[in-house]
Design an enzyme around this catalytic site. Sequence first.
Site, PDB file in Angstrom:
ATOM      1  N   SER A 195       0.827  -1.203   0.000  1.00 26.45           N
ATOM      2  CA  SER A 195       0.000   0.000   0.000  1.00 26.45           C
ATOM      3  C   SER A 195       0.872   1.268   0.000  1.00 26.45           C
ATOM      4  O   SER A 195       1.753   1.386  -0.842  1.00 26.45           O
ATOM      5  CB  SER A 195      -0.937  -0.056   1.204  1.00 26.45           C
ATOM      6  OG  SER A 195      -1.919   0.945   1.143  1.00 26.45           O
TER       7      SER A 195
ATOM      8  N   ASP B 244      -8.487  -4.196  -6.693  1.00 27.47           N
ATOM      9  CA  ASP B 244      -8.154  -3.300  -5.597  1.00 27.47           C
ATOM     10  C   ASP B 244      -9.073  -2.085  -5.649  1.00 27.47           C
ATOM     11  O   ASP B 244      -9.123  -1.389  -6.660  1.00 27.47           O
ATOM     12  CB  ASP B 244      -6.684  -2.868  -5.724  1.00 27.47           C
ATOM     13  CG  ASP B 244      -6.170  -2.175  -4.471  1.00 27.47           C
ATOM     14  OD1 ASP B 244      -7.008  -1.741  -3.638  1.00 27.47           O
ATOM     15  OD2 ASP B 244      -4.948  -2.050  -4.334  1.00 27.47           O
TER      16      ASP B 244
ATOM     17  N   HIS C  21      -7.136  -5.245  -1.845  1.00 22.76           N
ATOM     18  CA  HIS C  21      -5.973  -4.433  -1.494  1.00 22.76           C
ATOM     19  C   HIS C  21      -4.966  -5.084  -0.550  1.00 22.76           C
ATOM     20  O   HIS C  21      -3.753  -5.038  -0.772  1.00 22.76           O
ATOM     21  CB  HIS C  21      -6.456  -3.109  -0.898  1.00 22.76           C
ATOM     22  CG  HIS C  21      -5.374  -2.099  -0.682  1.00 22.76           C
ATOM     23  ND1 HIS C  21      -4.623  -1.581  -1.718  1.00 22.76           N
ATOM     24  CD2 HIS C  21      -4.896  -1.514   0.438  1.00 22.76           C
ATOM     25  CE1 HIS C  21      -3.744  -0.712  -1.235  1.00 22.76           C
ATOM     26  NE2 HIS C  21      -3.888  -0.648   0.072  1.00 22.76           N
TER      27      HIS C  21
END
Lengths: 415, 422
Positions: free
Chosen positions: B232, B327, B361
């Site tokens: 991330s 995502d 994600h």
Amino acid sequence: MAQSQIHLKILPSVRSFFDKMVRVKVEGLTPHKPVELRSKLVDDKGVIFKASALYKADESGQVDVFRTPSLGGSYTGVEPMGLFWALAPDAPHTKLMKKDVLSPTRVTLEALNGETGKVLASESNERGYMIEGMKRIPLQEGRIRGVLFIPPGNGPFPGIIDMYTFGGGLTEPRASLLASKGFVVLALAYLRYQDLPKNPKNLDLEYFEEAVTYLRKRPEVKGPGIGVISISHSGALALSMSSFLSGISATVCINTCNANTVLPLHYKDIVFPPLPPVMENVKFTDSGLVDIRDALPDPTKGKNRASLIPIERATCHFLFAASEDDHNWNSMFFASQAAEILKKHGKKSYEVVTYPKAGHFLDVPYMPYCSSGFHPAVGHVVVFGGEPKAHSEAQLDLWERVQEFFKTHLGNKST
Amino acid sequence: MASQVRLRLLPSARCLFDEPIQVKVAGLRSRQVVSLRASSTDDKGTVFSSAATYRADGNGEIDMKRDPSLSGSYVGVEPMGLLWSMTPNSLHKRLQKINALNPYMVKFSVHEEAGEGRILAEVTNERILMGDGVIRVPVKEGNIRGVLFTPPGRGPFPAVLDLYTFGGGLSEKRASLLASRGFLVLTVALYGHDDLPKNVKEIHLDYLEEAVEFLQKQTKGSSKKVGVISLSKSGDLALSVASYLADVEATVWINGCSANVALPLYYKKRRIHSALMFDLKKVIPSESGAFNTKYALNNPLAEENKGSLIPIERAKGHFLFVASEDDLNWDSKAYVDEMVERLKRHGMEKFESVLYPGAGHYLEPPYGPYCPSSFHGVLGKPVLWGGEPKSHAAAEVHMWKKIQDFLRNHLSSDAAQTRAKL
């Protein structure tokens, strides 16, 4: 060991076309010692595709893929192009992505000592898509979005519209390679490309009519009619074009459905709804992937008839190619049904060719086999069927048939 | 009858967090239908649980490796389904496993399907984060605040810097598992940990440079090469580390951005990258109360944001780009496309990508509960992460092996290099 004398040769040249064979030879090896040959390419998404096979050098210290059998690895036996068709991706459920044909696909080959793993020699094969002097013209004419390929020479040449799968975007390799055989090819996008709608509620045949009119009017294109080549979802579009529009003489449908699918298709005041899937027929494989092979019902039964494309109206020649192990849908069933319908209406101008053990994505020769992938219409990873070697042989055979079919029916026999 | 029902975890009830196990039940009636359940309480007290219905075979046995779940948290043959399908008892919670010393305890149980679901047997799976012999040492040297994990044995070990997500604090789970697989791993916190400030307005690459140098000192001179793993927000930090610092030989970028996000980046007191920000107007609410932020991050390629784009063509090492195609935090897949195109344009070849359809994600070491939504550090609200449980779980299994192969391949010293597997 005289290692400096070990050569990996790609014959006739390190530069070849994507759909052509090359001969890989390694020379200067220690006789009878094991050698591993590896191939690798990186596609436009950065995904690595690899293949490898173990060989034994002969008494003169040579490995020649045209003669020497592989003893194990991605394939066994004598497989002249095994290092290419057996390329498999590192990331699961991935199909090789080649965005445009401006650059060749580079396959790196290495020969390694079978015992120590040391790299002995390497070479790269640049597999290109465009013939010298060919023109590649991105198109934004009216509503049309795509790329036009014009072969070198005086022309005029027969024209072909090339359409691909539901995933959208534009796939150029097949169009470009077909153009290099002496055709003006329009690779036509219809979904998710440039300013075309990302998620349209329906498609309209008028868009494709515009493309047909445009291609026929090009000075480089000779008539009287053009050809259309389609695969998977675009098949129904090709069949609709042939049934309703004039100027189409030859249509190739590869693993297509004879009814409209996924998105409603409009033409003037006609609407073809998509064939409704039967969810109970969706299966799961042992590895947990989705198998949608039987999800679409018989288009001739009941309300499904509204989705059936009335191909009896077409006057062109048809070539239906179907993989017997296609798991995207039952291509065999739809191809034979299309042939039946034509036969019932007294048409004789069609051929059906089927390929046992081939899967859904019948592409140009040596395009790596894709066993599973995310299906945008389903929203899941599905299996596509087939097995690598049979699939690759089917691709070779189909490519020859497609060229012959277009040459015969579009009048290019003189080339 | 109940005392005859046996629930076993094979090969052992004690295993590493990222190891698969085989769940078997014996002693049921022939073709008896039962409910298999799993539950666990995380470090914050959230209870995660799953349940699935199975039918015993003719011998009254169930083998999750062989038998399908007929209904429940998942269906079909899913040997590890009870683990990854666990859901929290309140919305928008992600499994919090704060330090690596305590194992992740999961209670497996068999219940009667009918009536109140009387329990027939249970067993506890102790899923440890630190393999036997792994040494955990908190690090508080210079500016560094983190933890160093050293594998058992003599080494040398490939050295990896583990950077986690935006939330602050320190994450040990992935680092300790990597160490259990033979890597020397330093995981560092950027803020919100120990005596670090609770919040920061900018990040200094010098801090990460210090961390890299510290890591190199631990290898006792066997190799200067280090690897970086991220997730991330730290994805863009990893890109900057690879582009500006020396000796970074292998960088794993997971669902990050191609540009510097949220916090401006400084190096040697100069601002080297502006911050790419979220446009809150583009956040889409959903029924669950969590938001879809996929289109909310400004376009890194827009002219006004060019200062945030990281010049990865300057990197000397290798990249592994891992992106989930579903995502919803941001468009990871599009960022991979940008970066691949950028590297190719500069004639760079030292990269590979792996893309996972159906994954969301938070790609983590495998077998943790799939998390559909949880609190987002920047937005201050719960956010949808995307993906669906089964595909996401399968992606994590594949990714975990891929990451280790990639790091080992590029970080092992030449003498220790073994033939790469096919």
